[in-house]
Write an enzyme that holds these catalytic residues in place. Structure first.
Site, PDB file in Angstrom:
ATOM      1  N   THR A   1       0.859  -1.173   0.000  1.00  0.00           N
ATOM      2  CA  THR A   1       0.000   0.000   0.000  1.00  0.00           C
ATOM      3  C   THR A   1       0.904   1.234   0.000  1.00  0.00           C
ATOM      4  OG1 THR A   1      -2.032   0.978   0.892  1.00  0.00           O
ATOM      5  CG2 THR A   1      -0.398   0.288   2.506  1.00  0.00           C
TER       6      THR A   1
ATOM      7  N   HIS B   1      -5.613  -1.154   4.966  1.00  0.00           N
ATOM      8  CA  HIS B   1      -5.236   0.269   4.980  1.00  0.00           C
ATOM      9  C   HIS B   1      -6.327   1.005   5.763  1.00  0.00           C
ATOM     10  CE1 HIS B   1      -3.459   3.804   2.471  1.00  0.00           C
ATOM     11  NE2 HIS B   1      -4.221   4.331   3.407  1.00  0.00           N
TER      12      HIS B   1
ATOM     13  N   CYS C   1      -3.033   7.139   8.213  1.00  0.00           N
ATOM     14  CA  CYS C   1      -3.608   5.803   8.083  1.00  0.00           C
ATOM     15  C   CYS C   1      -2.615   4.773   8.622  1.00  0.00           C
ATOM     16  CB  CYS C   1      -3.912   5.475   6.627  1.00  0.00           C
ATOM     17  SG  CYS C   1      -5.185   6.533   5.893  1.00  0.00           S
TER      18      CYS C   1
END
Lengths: 162, 202
Positions: A24, A47, A30
């Site tokens: 990711t 995520h 995040c």
């Protein structure tokens, strides 16, 4: 050797088996939750963008939330042969990206995301092997389902493996 | 709350007036010509908010302010790292190419640009609509675009999968063209008051 990276978008999650990798890009506040069952080489990544879904009525992307995303990840890994009792975790992200000159105006949802992810993991008894959380840098992460190695890349800081 | 295509047009037009005022302020500050694109207002996914501005891992400097008052919104100015360095050189009177990191001085300059442009933008809209709009202190981030935009969305409570994004490009035309993005994210629920003030039926 098969070197395929499965990309996990914002507020999404995915699971895979060796030899694939999960990646990711650009984690800020995040949190990238990476789970691994070493016995069957099954890996999962989420995520996570927000700590808690309970104040939202329609969670169309459950992996956006720590409290919904972690259970989904564990469930889907179990479908690939993993067992929650064997699963271990690595975490990255949860940074504080924005700074102000006003000390009373602090934006730090990253810290809350990390706390919520840890609470969700402890609900399954999942141990955290290593983590690279907090700070003020964005992180791109790649998780190798063959080894459980998590590579973390930041701007101007190169790559490290945890 | 549903937003009709007619209402999106109105938002683009209001955005245009505000952005025109902000671009004038920047042109005055830099003493040079600034071109702006026509603002685009539409609902986009989280991923699209990034794609519209640039690539996920590109290095950017972002100044963001929260707007409170009759309309609630978030304003973001996003500069390429190189573009931000050049602006800091220009505004601090340093030779071009001097700035290579954003230090305390650079942060202050970047935040002040955000303050000035947001003030001009909100001033024009306030005058047009009679609404009270108050900006917060500026916040600054310098990192990957993909790490910054979702963080702003999460920090300021954009929890839906779609975000209403009004965006325009500012271009400096001295030497190599430098593009920066101005992004306005209105909280959709707070727009009802705006449409009412303009005499539009709900």
């Amino acid at each position: 050797m098969v070197l395929i990276e499965i990309h996990i978008g914002i507020a999404e999650y995915g699971v895979t088996k060796a030899p694939y990798k999960l990646a990711t890009l650009g984690l800020g506040s995040c949190v990238g939750v990476c789970l691994f069952d070493r016995t069957v080489l099954v890996a999962g990544m989420a995520h996570i963008m927000l700590p808690d879904s309970t104040s939202f009525k329609a969670a169309t992307k459950p992996a956006k939330f720590a409290d919904l995303g972690v259970p989904l990840l564990v469930r889907d890994m179990e479908r690939l042969g993993a067992r929650a009792s064997r699963v271990q975790a690595k975490l990255a992200g949860g940074a504080q990206m924005f700074m102000s000159n006003d000390k009373s105006s602090v934006l730090n949802i990253g810290q809350r995301n990390v706390g919520a992810v840890k609470a969700a993991l402890s609900g399954f008894g999942i141990r955290i092997l290593s983590e690279d959380v907090g700070g003020s840098v964005g992180r791109t992460i790649i998780f190798d389902s063959r080894t459980g190695e998590l590579s973390i890349r930041s701007l101007g800081k190169g790559t490290k493996v945890i | 709350m549903q937003i009709s295509s007619q209402e999106l047009d109105v938002l683009q037009e209001i955005g245009n007036i505000g952005v025109g005022n902000a671009a004038t302020a920047l042109a005055n500050l830099l003493q040079e010509k600034i071109d702006i694109s026509v603002p685009q207002a539409r609902f986009v996914s989280l991923e699209e908010t990034i794609g519209i501005v640039g690539s996920i891992e590109s290095a950017v400097v972002c100044v963001t302010l929260r707007v409170e008052g009759d309309i609630k919104a978030t304003v973001l100015f996003i500069f390429s790292e190189e573009g931000a360095f050049q602006l800091i050189d220009l505004l601090t009177g340093m030779d071009p190419g001097s700035t290579a990191v954003i230090d305390e001085m650079g942060r202050s300059v970047a935040m002040e640009i955000g303050n000035i442009l947001t003030g001009s933008f909100l001033g024009a809209i306030g005058e047009l609509t009679g609404m009270r709009l108050t900006p917060s202190v500026p916040y600054l981030a310098h990192d990957m675009l993909g790490a910054i935009l979702p963080t702003a969305l999460a920090e300021f409570g954009y929890n839906d999968d779609q975000v209403l994004m009004i965006q325009t490009t500012f271009t400096r035309n001295t030497g190599d063209a430098i593009h920066s993005k101005f992004v306005l994210l209105p909280d959709v629920m707070s727009l009802k008051q705006l449409f009412l003030s303009l005499g539009m039926e709900q």
